[in-house]
Design a protein around this motif. Structure first.
Motif, mmCIF file in Angstrom:
data_model
loop_
_atom_site.group_PDB
_atom_site.id
_atom_site.type_symbol
_atom_site.label_atom_id
_atom_site.label_comp_id
_atom_site.label_asym_id
_atom_site.label_seq_id
_atom_site.Cartn_x
_atom_site.Cartn_y
_atom_site.Cartn_z
ATOM 1 N N VAL A 18 0.730 -0.698 0.087
ATOM 2 C CA VAL A 18 -0.030 -0.252 0.021
ATOM 3 C C VAL A 18 0.835 1.316 -0.057
ATOM 4 C CG1 VAL A 18 -1.828 -1.028 1.101
ATOM 5 C CG2 VAL A 18 0.016 0.288 2.414
ATOM 6 N N GLU A 19 0.560 2.029 -0.463
ATOM 7 C CA GLU A 19 0.790 3.867 -0.463
ATOM 8 C C GLU A 19 0.327 4.861 0.201
ATOM 9 O OE1 GLU A 19 2.148 7.222 -3.356
ATOM 10 O OE2 GLU A 19 1.165 5.437 -4.537
ATOM 11 N N LEU A 20 0.565 5.482 1.075
ATOM 12 C CA LEU A 20 0.740 6.444 1.865
ATOM 13 C C LEU A 20 0.251 7.554 0.556
ATOM 14 C CD1 LEU A 20 -0.270 7.895 4.907
ATOM 15 C CD2 LEU A 20 1.330 8.950 4.736
ATOM 16 N N VAL A 21 -1.160 8.656 0.895
ATOM 17 C CA VAL A 21 -1.681 9.092 -0.275
ATOM 18 C C VAL A 21 -1.614 10.247 0.672
ATOM 19 C CG1 VAL A 21 -1.943 7.768 -2.180
ATOM 20 C CG2 VAL A 21 -4.153 7.981 -0.415
ATOM 21 N N ALA A 22 -2.271 10.390 2.084
ATOM 22 C CA ALA A 22 -3.028 11.384 2.637
ATOM 23 C C ALA A 22 -3.153 11.031 4.349
ATOM 24 C CB ALA A 22 -4.321 11.816 2.206
ATOM 25 N N GLY A 23 -3.278 11.725 4.929
ATOM 26 C CA GLY A 23 -2.222 12.055 6.629
ATOM 27 C C GLY A 23 -1.714 11.471 7.475
ATOM 28 N N SER A 24 -0.877 11.673 6.029
ATOM 29 C CA SER A 24 1.221 11.851 7.111
ATOM 30 C C SER A 24 0.795 12.472 8.778
ATOM 31 C CB SER A 24 2.082 12.006 6.197
ATOM 32 O OG SER A 24 1.941 13.027 6.044
ATOM 33 N N ASP A 25 0.025 13.534 8.634
ATOM 34 C CA ASP A 25 0.184 14.536 9.677
ATOM 35 C C ASP A 25 -1.075 14.397 10.420
ATOM 36 O OD1 ASP A 25 1.838 16.228 11.511
ATOM 37 O OD2 ASP A 25 1.234 17.896 10.594
ATOM 38 N N SER A 26 -1.687 13.131 10.137
ATOM 39 C CA SER A 26 -3.557 13.289 10.878
ATOM 40 C C SER A 26 -3.348 12.994 12.191
ATOM 41 C CB SER A 26 -3.919 12.751 9.999
ATOM 42 O OG SER A 26 -3.743 14.154 8.367
ATOM 43 N N THR A 58 -5.047 7.928 15.177
ATOM 44 C CA THR A 58 -4.515 8.329 14.446
ATOM 45 C C THR A 58 -5.305 8.259 12.848
ATOM 46 O OG1 THR A 58 -1.718 8.266 15.182
ATOM 47 C CG2 THR A 58 -2.559 7.710 12.858
ATOM 48 N N TRP A 59 -5.155 8.803 11.916
ATOM 49 C CA TRP A 59 -5.671 8.036 10.362
ATOM 50 C C TRP A 59 -5.098 8.095 9.143
ATOM 51 C CZ3 TRP A 59 -6.457 11.054 5.950
ATOM 52 C CH2 TRP A 59 -6.495 12.218 5.901
ATOM 53 N N GLY A 60 -4.976 7.340 8.260
ATOM 54 C CA GLY A 60 -4.056 7.546 6.945
ATOM 55 C C GLY A 60 -4.966 6.921 5.869
ATOM 56 N N GLU A 61 -4.473 7.770 4.689
ATOM 57 C CA GLU A 61 -5.418 7.450 3.550
ATOM 58 C C GLU A 61 -4.564 6.781 2.524
ATOM 59 O OE1 GLU A 61 -7.745 8.642 -0.868
ATOM 60 O OE2 GLU A 61 -7.354 10.004 0.861
ATOM 61 N N PHE A 62 -4.456 5.179 2.127
ATOM 62 C CA PHE A 62 -4.088 4.946 1.322
ATOM 63 C C PHE A 62 -4.394 4.531 0.004
ATOM 64 C CE2 PHE A 62 -3.124 4.043 6.163
ATOM 65 C CZ PHE A 62 -1.724 4.205 6.263
ATOM 66 N N GLU A 63 -3.656 3.558 -0.754
ATOM 67 C CA GLU A 63 -3.710 2.718 -2.400
ATOM 68 C C GLU A 63 -3.309 1.958 -2.372
ATOM 69 O OE1 GLU A 63 -2.501 4.416 -6.202
ATOM 70 O OE2 GLU A 63 -3.971 4.927 -5.940
ATOM 71 N N VAL A 64 -4.093 0.945 -2.568
ATOM 72 C CA VAL A 64 -3.691 -0.377 -2.385
ATOM 73 C C VAL A 64 -2.444 -0.771 -3.907
ATOM 74 C CG1 VAL A 64 -4.115 -2.960 -2.947
ATOM 75 C CG2 VAL A 64 -5.432 -1.744 -1.559
ATOM 76 N N LYS A 65 -1.943 -0.673 -3.618
ATOM 77 C CA LYS A 65 -0.680 -1.026 -5.182
ATOM 78 C C LYS A 65 -1.236 -1.764 -6.083
ATOM 79 C CE LYS A 65 3.034 1.091 -3.225
ATOM 80 N NZ LYS A 65 5.130 1.148 -3.499
ATOM 81 N N SER A 66 -1.549 -2.870 -5.712
ATOM 82 C CA SER A 66 -1.810 -3.976 -6.771
ATOM 83 C C SER A 66 -3.770 -3.863 -7.257
ATOM 84 C CB SER A 66 -2.059 -5.811 -5.919
ATOM 85 O OG SER A 66 -3.899 -5.458 -4.904
ATOM 86 N N GLY A 100 -5.317 -0.018 -7.114
ATOM 87 C CA GLY A 100 -5.695 0.842 -7.626
ATOM 88 C C GLY A 100 -6.662 1.623 -6.401
ATOM 89 N N ASP A 101 -7.194 1.299 -5.534
ATOM 90 C CA ASP A 101 -8.733 1.212 -5.181
ATOM 91 C C ASP A 101 -7.772 1.847 -3.648
ATOM 92 O OD1 ASP A 101 -10.455 0.334 -6.384
ATOM 93 O OD2 ASP A 101 -9.904 -2.151 -5.693
ATOM 94 N N ARG A 102 -8.792 2.855 -2.841
ATOM 95 C CA ARG A 102 -8.367 3.772 -1.799
ATOM 96 C C ARG A 102 -8.814 2.808 -0.401
ATOM 97 N NH1 ARG A 102 -6.424 8.677 -3.057
ATOM 98 N NH2 ARG A 102 -5.013 8.566 -5.078
ATOM 99 N N VAL A 103 -8.064 3.419 0.836
ATOM 100 C CA VAL A 103 -8.653 2.303 1.985
ATOM 101 C C VAL A 103 -8.341 3.488 3.138
ATOM 102 C CG1 VAL A 103 -7.053 1.071 2.700
ATOM 103 C CG2 VAL A 103 -9.417 0.815 3.383
ATOM 104 N N PHE A 104 -9.108 3.800 4.292
ATOM 105 C CA PHE A 104 -9.017 4.626 4.812
ATOM 106 C C PHE A 104 -8.466 4.234 6.487
ATOM 107 C CE2 PHE A 104 -11.423 7.021 2.486
ATOM 108 C CZ PHE A 104 -10.762 8.599 2.274
ATOM 109 N N VAL A 153 -13.380 1.888 4.987
ATOM 110 C CA VAL A 153 -12.631 2.185 6.527
ATOM 111 C C VAL A 153 -12.998 0.646 6.648
ATOM 112 C CG1 VAL A 153 -13.401 3.330 8.577
ATOM 113 C CG2 VAL A 153 -13.929 4.666 5.761
ATOM 114 N N VAL A 154 -10.948 1.208 7.823
ATOM 115 C CA VAL A 154 -10.731 0.041 8.981
ATOM 116 C C VAL A 154 -10.706 0.541 9.906
ATOM 117 C CG1 VAL A 154 -9.184 -1.517 9.201
ATOM 118 C CG2 VAL A 154 -10.599 -1.058 7.287
ATOM 119 N N LEU A 155 -11.260 0.639 11.370
ATOM 120 C CA LEU A 155 -10.944 1.096 12.424
ATOM 121 C C LEU A 155 -10.873 0.478 13.228
ATOM 122 C CD1 LEU A 155 -11.359 3.216 14.869
ATOM 123 C CD2 LEU A 155 -13.149 3.074 14.610
ATOM 124 N N MET A 156 -9.878 0.334 13.785
ATOM 125 C CA MET A 156 -9.091 -0.728 15.585
ATOM 126 C C MET A 156 -8.405 -0.151 16.464
ATOM 127 S SD MET A 156 -5.347 -2.234 12.703
ATOM 128 C CE MET A 156 -4.516 -0.444 11.942
#
Length: 291
Positions: free
Chosen positions: A117-125, A149-157, A159-163, A197-200
């Protein structure tokens, strides 16, 4: 007749390929992602023989074995995160210390595997669970400052996004836990909407509690109940370092997902050595697929 048979095979193959819709193709490309939440216990010298130096390799080796795409840690101090970061060489992490918004105090950090996965938003969140979420603070009956703490990620395989959200609720304040649950739900709705969304985290709650009802009466669901494969492992997650029979403890560590996420597997991991778990909490692991 000899020329008709190959033509029949060609036509059959064309029809079969046409039946594979873009939706089916996208589903077949979706690779499962591992998610783990783990309260690793802060570095407390009074925990001997279960001091951090004696168990940090067991914690990180467990993570290496399961290879989650996302690891949410709770209670980790900055130097513990540095130890984990050195051991998990393929991972990166985001988060802030809850005491000062920098390196002070415990973190609710998110480790992620950049190979998956790639972090696309939330590095400072990092958000404080209080009336002033943008700064270090605590409110209501909370004993300590608490964060998500949260981040938005892109799944490399695909291209989908998950928070991904990771948190640790207060261990004392009943109102603080309920208010924290509502803050997180409001934040998810604002940031992610109906996207995956995944909340843990370590929520310090049980199923019958008000915060649990707030979380699950929204768009989120407890992954233990939505897993395609029935839950594997014990019904507790927090009970101390020592392995006890019969087991004692409560389920206070959770993974929640919304309806844009399919839960394939869910487990509480009971790895131990010489009568002790690597932490006073058991890690919870889920395998998910984005819809």
């Amino acid at each position: 007749m000899k020329t008709l048979f190959p033509l029949f095979l060609i036509l059959t193959s064309v029809i079969a390929m046409a039946a594979i819709t873009p939706e089916v193709q996208a589903q077949s490309q979706q690779e499962p992602l591992g998610v783990m939440t783990y309260n690793i216990r802060y570095d407390n010298p009074d925990d001997a023989p279960n001091t951090w130096d004696n168990r940090k390799d067991r914690v990180t080796n467990l993570v290496k074995f399961y290879e989650p795409a996302f690891l949410g840690t709770q209670e980790a101090l900055f130097h513990q995160l540095e130890d984990i970061d050195r051991a998990l060489t393929d991972y990166r992490w985001i988060g802030k210390g809850r005491k000062d918004g920098k390196k002070g105090g415990e973190f609710s950090a998110i480790f992620y595997d950049p190979r998956k996965v790639e972090l696309v938003a939330g590095s400072d969140s990092t958000i404080w669970l209080s009336k002033t979420p943008g700064q270090p603070s605590k409110d209501w009956d909370a004993a300590l400052p608490r964060v998500v703490t949260w981040g938005e990620f892109e799944v490399k395989s695909s291209g989908d996004r998950v928070f991904v959200f990771n948190t640790h609720f207060d261990h004392v304040g009943e109102r603080a836990r309920a208010e924290s649950a509502q803050i997180i739900i409001d934040t998810i709705e604002k940031i992610a909407g109906d996207r995956p969304v995944v909340l843990m985290g370590d929520f310090n709650i049980v199923d019958e509690s008000k915060p649990y009802q707030i979380l699950t009466s929204s768009s989120m669901a407890d992954a233990i109940h939505t897993s395609e494969l029935p839950h594997v492992g014990p019904a507790f997650t927090g009970g101390g370092f020592e392995v006890q029979i019969p087991s004692q403890g409560r389920r206070i560590d959770y993974i929640f997902t919304n309806n844009a996420v399919e839960v394939l597997k869910h487990a509480t991991i009971t790895s131990f050595r010489e009568g002790y778990y690597p932490s006073d909490h058991l890690p919870v692991f889920a395998e998910i697929r984005l819809k």
